[in-house]
Design a protein around this motif. Sequence first.
Motif, PDB file in Angstrom:
ATOM      1  N   GLY A 269       0.956  -1.181   0.129  1.00 29.20           N
ATOM      2  CA  GLY A 269      -0.077   0.195  -0.001  1.00 29.20           C
ATOM      3  C   GLY A 269       0.840   1.102  -0.145  1.00 29.20           C
ATOM      4  O   GLY A 269       2.058   1.281  -0.134  1.00 29.20           O
ATOM      5  N   CYS A 270       0.277   2.334   0.181  1.00 23.78           N
ATOM      6  CA  CYS A 270       0.847   3.723   0.125  1.00 23.78           C
ATOM      7  C   CYS A 270       1.757   3.878   1.251  1.00 23.78           C
ATOM      8  O   CYS A 270       1.612   3.322   2.393  1.00 23.78           O
ATOM      9  N   TYR A 271       2.718   4.676   0.923  1.00 25.08           N
ATOM     10  CA  TYR A 271       4.008   5.183   2.092  1.00 25.08           C
ATOM     11  C   TYR A 271       4.600   6.378   1.429  1.00 25.08           C
ATOM     12  O   TYR A 271       4.115   6.716   0.173  1.00 25.08           O
ATOM     13  N   ILE A 272       5.118   7.185   2.422  1.00 25.66           N
ATOM     14  CA  ILE A 272       5.552   8.471   2.125  1.00 25.66           C
ATOM     15  C   ILE A 272       6.444   8.370   0.984  1.00 25.66           C
ATOM     16  O   ILE A 272       7.759   7.599   1.128  1.00 25.66           O
ATOM     17  N   GLY A 273       6.344   9.207  -0.056  1.00 21.94           N
ATOM     18  CA  GLY A 273       7.279   9.334  -1.354  1.00 21.94           C
ATOM     19  C   GLY A 273       6.911   8.162  -2.281  1.00 21.94           C
ATOM     20  O   GLY A 273       7.906   8.115  -3.202  1.00 21.94           O
ATOM     21  N   GLN A 274       5.981   7.514  -2.431  1.00 19.01           N
ATOM     22  CA  GLN A 274       5.668   6.458  -2.968  1.00 19.01           C
ATOM     23  C   GLN A 274       5.532   7.083  -4.479  1.00 19.01           C
ATOM     24  O   GLN A 274       5.767   6.326  -5.409  1.00 19.01           O
ATOM     25  N   GLU A 275       4.866   8.171  -4.729  1.00 19.31           N
ATOM     26  CA  GLU A 275       4.206   8.489  -5.803  1.00 19.31           C
ATOM     27  C   GLU A 275       5.267   8.583  -7.011  1.00 19.31           C
ATOM     28  O   GLU A 275       5.154   7.919  -8.049  1.00 19.31           O
ATOM     29  N   LEU A 276       6.447   9.089  -6.719  1.00 22.88           N
ATOM     30  CA  LEU A 276       7.567   9.490  -7.705  1.00 22.88           C
ATOM     31  C   LEU A 276       8.204   8.238  -8.052  1.00 22.88           C
ATOM     32  O   LEU A 276       8.571   7.977  -9.102  1.00 22.88           O
ATOM     33  N   THR A 277       8.383   7.303  -6.837  1.00 24.83           N
ATOM     34  CA  THR A 277       9.050   6.110  -6.963  1.00 24.83           C
ATOM     35  C   THR A 277       8.433   5.187  -7.872  1.00 24.83           C
ATOM     36  O   THR A 277       8.916   4.452  -8.733  1.00 24.83           O
ATOM     37  N   ALA A 278       6.782   5.054  -7.728  1.00 29.35           N
ATOM     38  CA  ALA A 278       6.025   4.044  -8.235  1.00 29.35           C
ATOM     39  C   ALA A 278       6.194   4.588 -10.011  1.00 29.35           C
ATOM     40  O   ALA A 278       6.236   3.911 -10.678  1.00 29.35           O
ATOM     41  N   ARG A 279       6.108   5.888  -9.960  1.00 25.86           N
ATOM     42  CA  ARG A 279       5.884   6.336 -11.462  1.00 25.86           C
ATOM     43  C   ARG A 279       7.174   6.021 -12.274  1.00 25.86           C
ATOM     44  O   ARG A 279       6.942   5.667 -13.401  1.00 25.86           O
ATOM     45  N   THR A 280       8.343   6.182 -11.649  1.00 25.40           N
ATOM     46  CA  THR A 280       9.407   5.957 -12.325  1.00 25.40           C
ATOM     47  C   THR A 280       9.722   4.556 -12.600  1.00 25.40           C
ATOM     48  O   THR A 280      10.082   3.998 -13.645  1.00 25.40           O
ATOM     49  N   HIS A 281       9.153   3.667 -11.678  1.00 23.97           N
ATOM     50  CA  HIS A 281       9.571   2.259 -12.042  1.00 23.97           C
ATOM     51  C   HIS A 281       8.520   1.533 -12.974  1.00 23.97           C
ATOM     52  O   HIS A 281       8.803   0.856 -13.939  1.00 23.97           O
ATOM     53  N   HIS A 282       7.207   2.125 -13.031  1.00 18.69           N
ATOM     54  CA  HIS A 282       6.132   1.583 -14.029  1.00 18.69           C
ATOM     55  C   HIS A 282       6.439   2.279 -15.339  1.00 18.69           C
ATOM     56  O   HIS A 282       6.231   1.745 -16.438  1.00 18.69           O
ATOM     57  N   THR A 283       7.500   3.503 -15.567  1.00 19.34           N
ATOM     58  CA  THR A 283       7.846   4.124 -16.868  1.00 19.34           C
ATOM     59  C   THR A 283       8.844   3.259 -17.279  1.00 19.34           C
ATOM     60  O   THR A 283       9.168   2.992 -18.606  1.00 19.34           O
ATOM     61  N   GLY A 284       9.674   2.483 -16.419  1.00 21.20           N
ATOM     62  CA  GLY A 284      10.825   1.632 -16.778  1.00 21.20           C
ATOM     63  C   GLY A 284      11.838   2.283 -17.141  1.00 21.20           C
ATOM     64  O   GLY A 284      12.957   1.670 -17.805  1.00 21.20           O
ATOM     65  N   VAL A 285      11.974   3.843 -16.899  1.00 25.53           N
ATOM     66  CA  VAL A 285      13.119   4.293 -17.516  1.00 25.53           C
ATOM     67  C   VAL A 285      14.030   5.123 -16.143  1.00 25.53           C
ATOM     68  O   VAL A 285      13.528   5.758 -15.501  1.00 25.53           O
ATOM     69  N   ILE A 286      15.219   4.484 -16.094  1.00 27.14           N
ATOM     70  CA  ILE A 286      16.190   4.909 -15.157  1.00 27.14           C
ATOM     71  C   ILE A 286      17.569   5.156 -16.055  1.00 27.14           C
ATOM     72  O   ILE A 286      18.233   4.197 -16.240  1.00 27.14           O
ATOM     73  N   ARG A 287      17.893   6.407 -16.014  1.00 22.28           N
ATOM     74  CA  ARG A 287      18.935   6.797 -17.019  1.00 22.28           C
ATOM     75  C   ARG A 287      20.198   6.833 -16.139  1.00 22.28           C
ATOM     76  O   ARG A 287      21.149   6.919 -16.750  1.00 22.28           O
ATOM     77  N   LYS A 288      20.011   6.825 -14.816  1.00 23.58           N
ATOM     78  CA  LYS A 288      21.389   6.827 -14.202  1.00 23.58           C
ATOM     79  C   LYS A 288      21.419   6.080 -12.756  1.00 23.58           C
ATOM     80  O   LYS A 288      20.209   5.517 -12.398  1.00 23.58           O
ATOM     81  N   ARG A 289      22.579   5.281 -12.711  1.00 22.26           N
ATOM     82  CA  ARG A 289      22.616   4.510 -11.483  1.00 22.26           C
ATOM     83  C   ARG A 289      23.889   4.875 -10.963  1.00 22.26           C
ATOM     84  O   ARG A 289      24.817   5.093 -11.313  1.00 22.26           O
ATOM     85  N   LEU A 290      23.858   4.541  -9.383  1.00 20.95           N
ATOM     86  CA  LEU A 290      25.053   4.260  -8.488  1.00 20.95           C
ATOM     87  C   LEU A 290      25.870   3.168  -8.943  1.00 20.95           C
ATOM     88  O   LEU A 290      25.223   1.964  -8.579  1.00 20.95           O
TER      89      LEU A 290
END
Length: 366
Positions: A269-290
């Motif tokens: 379920g929901c947690y603080i900060g979820q919206e941006l994280t979930a949206r990034t995950h579902h778009t499947g686009v991560i251009r930078k990584r550590l």
Amino acid sequence: MYNSRLVGVVAAAAHRTVCRSSLSSAAGVAGTAGLFCTRTDPERHGRPMHSCPAPDTQFMCYSLTHRALLRLQGEDSAAFLQGLVTNDMELLTGESRRGAIYTHMLSVQGRTLFDLILYRLKESEDGQFSVLVECDRTVTDSLQKHLKVYKIRRKVSILPCADLSPWAVLPLEGGEGREAAGPKLSAPDRVLLWEEDPRTVAMGWRLVAPTQLNPVELISESRQGDIEDYHRHRYTIGLPEGVQDLPPGVALPLESNLAYMRGISFTKGCYIGQELTARTHHTGVIRKRLMPVRLSAPIRDPEGLAIVTEAGKLAGKHRAGSGSLGLALIRLAHANEQLVLQAPGDATPTLQASVPEWWPKDGKLE
């Protein structure tokens, strides 16, 4: 989680990963034996490295003095944390009843505030659930304040645990890793917790014991190691830990490989900060990584310096490190290129990024 560009990075870096020769192929655990032989190492500015352990030494124990512990107890503890952390508390409380999970707490903007390991403690006599929270020692007060802001009327007590100390136990190169039987404790009742590190097998085991106890007393064929070697091991395999690697309010969880470290649930379920994280995950686009990086020569204070391609195009930023080893936020489009650190003065060290062996090769968690 990989985009199409990362597939090429994986293939190109498979034969070029930093210190790949020091990794234990038998167990998939990054070996640390190469960190302990007595010799002069230019990466440590001429200081001798840790002396070689005794021939029968199989495990190194590290006192994690940079980490601290808090205890949360009360009937609302699990539900309280469920709304604050990225991972699913059901992993600790449900049928699987894991002993430990890795997770982050995020800001409302979806950036990492705290990187945590949560340990399930035995239920008290009255049946109340309690959890031990491991965090960076420098943010202990900030974490307590953060928890109290959201506690409101929840039946949860938050207590520091100054009488307990966390330890890491790592196998030496050539020894068996976690896929085989791990080290045995001669007196397990003397420690509070003894769990596999929930992030990756490359980090061995976690142990929590009273501050006066040294686990070397309980683990045969073990000795205590230098904490600097522990950090060099982390940087070799590319695993972030603490505020230097994951600066609060700056680091993004998916760019920091939180999913690869089994630290996030995309079905809870929901947690603080979820919206941006979930949206990034579902778009499947991560251009930078550590990613783990190695400098051609160590320099003083590389943290925060820009990283560019040989053509001068921005490719990332150095995050933290030890000697020539470190972590950097790298644009995946340039991860397989020769890179240059924009150091002050005349120094222009080159830099090579690599893909850790513990990353999932298909970009998905098992």
